[in-house]
Design a protein around this motif. Sequence first.
Motif, PDB file in Angstrom:
ATOM      1  N   GLN A   1       0.825  -1.202   0.000  1.00 50.08           N
ATOM      2  CA  GLN A   1       0.000   0.000   0.000  1.00 50.08           C
ATOM      3  C   GLN A   1       0.866   1.262   0.000  1.00 50.08           C
ATOM      4  O   GLN A   1       0.532   2.250  -0.659  1.00 50.08           O
ATOM      5  CB  GLN A   1      -0.933   0.001   1.217  1.00 50.08           C
ATOM      6  N   VAL A   2       1.969   1.212   0.714  1.00 52.38           N
ATOM      7  CA  VAL A   2       2.899   2.349   0.717  1.00 52.38           C
ATOM      8  C   VAL A   2       3.433   2.591  -0.685  1.00 52.38           C
ATOM      9  O   VAL A   2       3.472   3.729  -1.177  1.00 52.38           O
ATOM     10  CB  VAL A   2       4.059   2.102   1.713  1.00 52.38           C
ATOM     11  N   SER A   3       3.841   1.520  -1.359  1.00 53.61           N
ATOM     12  CA  SER A   3       4.381   1.640  -2.713  1.00 53.61           C
ATOM     13  C   SER A   3       3.335   2.185  -3.680  1.00 53.61           C
ATOM     14  O   SER A   3       3.626   3.072  -4.501  1.00 53.61           O
ATOM     15  CB  SER A   3       4.880   0.278  -3.185  1.00 53.61           C
ATOM     16  N   LYS A   4       2.129   1.680  -3.586  1.00 49.83           N
ATOM     17  CA  LYS A   4       1.043   2.146  -4.448  1.00 49.83           C
ATOM     18  C   LYS A   4       0.771   3.626  -4.238  1.00 49.83           C
ATOM     19  O   LYS A   4       0.612   4.409  -5.185  1.00 49.83           O
ATOM     20  CB  LYS A   4      -0.209   1.318  -4.165  1.00 49.83           C
ATOM     21  N   PHE A   5       0.730   4.034  -2.973  1.00 54.23           N
ATOM     22  CA  PHE A   5       0.480   5.437  -2.644  1.00 54.23           C
ATOM     23  C   PHE A   5       1.637   6.314  -3.103  1.00 54.23           C
ATOM     24  O   PHE A   5       1.422   7.415  -3.642  1.00 54.23           O
ATOM     25  CB  PHE A   5       0.275   5.568  -1.131  1.00 54.23           C
ATOM     26  N   ALA A   6       2.864   5.837  -2.925  1.00 51.19           N
ATOM     27  CA  ALA A   6       4.034   6.609  -3.345  1.00 51.19           C
ATOM     28  C   ALA A   6       4.007   6.850  -4.850  1.00 51.19           C
ATOM     29  O   ALA A   6       4.304   7.965  -5.322  1.00 51.19           O
ATOM     30  CB  ALA A   6       5.312   5.886  -2.946  1.00 51.19           C
ATOM     31  N   ASN A   7       3.641   5.832  -5.605  1.00 48.78           N
ATOM     32  CA  ASN A   7       3.546   5.993  -7.068  1.00 48.78           C
ATOM     33  C   ASN A   7       2.492   7.026  -7.428  1.00 48.78           C
ATOM     34  O   ASN A   7       2.677   7.825  -8.366  1.00 48.78           O
ATOM     35  CB  ASN A   7       3.213   4.654  -7.720  1.00 48.78           C
ATOM     36  N   LYS A   8       1.393   7.035  -6.697  1.00 47.05           N
ATOM     37  CA  LYS A   8       0.326   7.987  -6.967  1.00 47.05           C
ATOM     38  C   LYS A   8       0.780   9.410  -6.705  1.00 47.05           C
ATOM     39  O   LYS A   8       0.655  10.288  -7.564  1.00 47.05           O
ATOM     40  CB  LYS A   8      -0.900   7.649  -6.109  1.00 47.05           C
ATOM     41  N   VAL A   9       1.282   9.667  -5.498  1.00 51.33           N
ATOM     42  CA  VAL A   9       1.540  11.058  -5.112  1.00 51.33           C
ATOM     43  C   VAL A   9       2.758  11.649  -5.807  1.00 51.33           C
ATOM     44  O   VAL A   9       2.853  12.876  -5.976  1.00 51.33           O
ATOM     45  CB  VAL A   9       1.668  11.216  -3.580  1.00 51.33           C
TER      46      VAL A   9
END
Length: 250
Positions: free
Chosen positions: A239-247
């Motif tokens: 989830q951290v990786s997914k969010f990092a890619n988004k922001v």
Amino acid sequence: MSLVLVLVPGAFGTTDGFERLIPHLGDLQTYPGSYPSCNPDDPLDADCSKDIEKLRNTLVSLLDKGSNIIILAHSYGGVVAGGAAKGLDKAHREAERHGSAVLGLIYVAGNITLEGETLLEAVGGRYPEFIKSNKPSQGLALIEPAMEILYNDCGPDAELDGFMKPHALRAFETKPSAPAWEDEGFEGRRLYIRTIKDQCNPASLQDMWIEKSGVKWDIVDFETGHMPFVSQPRKLAEQVSKFANKVTNL
């Protein structure tokens, strides 16, 4: 420009508690977001504002070195991170002609308090029974039984007790400054990990905080207790990786 995940622990814990998460984060750099009210020399000198000041100094130092930041804040760490990141979002930083910024906020069962609202007020004005005040000494507190309250979804593990430290009560009873998450600059940049089986911050209380914030959070439910970075570190890292890619692409 480098990206750094600043790990802000909850009360009664240190950044050592994230050690099972870090190996699953791949190339994402991490940095400890510690603060002084955990196991302080003088608990009567501790308060929320000093925690916020310490973390803000950490954030500004990383920004000044040219790093972008995502903050992962656990439990009480959400109060500290909220105040510390104020005015450090991308919009504010660009307006001040800075190239680096706090790109996003991840709250893991994070305490959400309004400006001037103490954590004690945010949990209803009285401590739950598992908070043992003035233990092991005046001005400090412990969580007992820690395994049942914090690690209810984990098997027996003697190492986990070592992660727990006494915490200054004044941190919970003093007023924080205005939180960063309320700012428009964090629109689309807020993630809340809701821990459904949490015995410390029950899901109903987390829901109340989210609603009270009056802003939109991306919400991901974890069927875990209070410490998903211990019980489900790989899933949390995803989830951290997914969010990092988004922001980083906003």
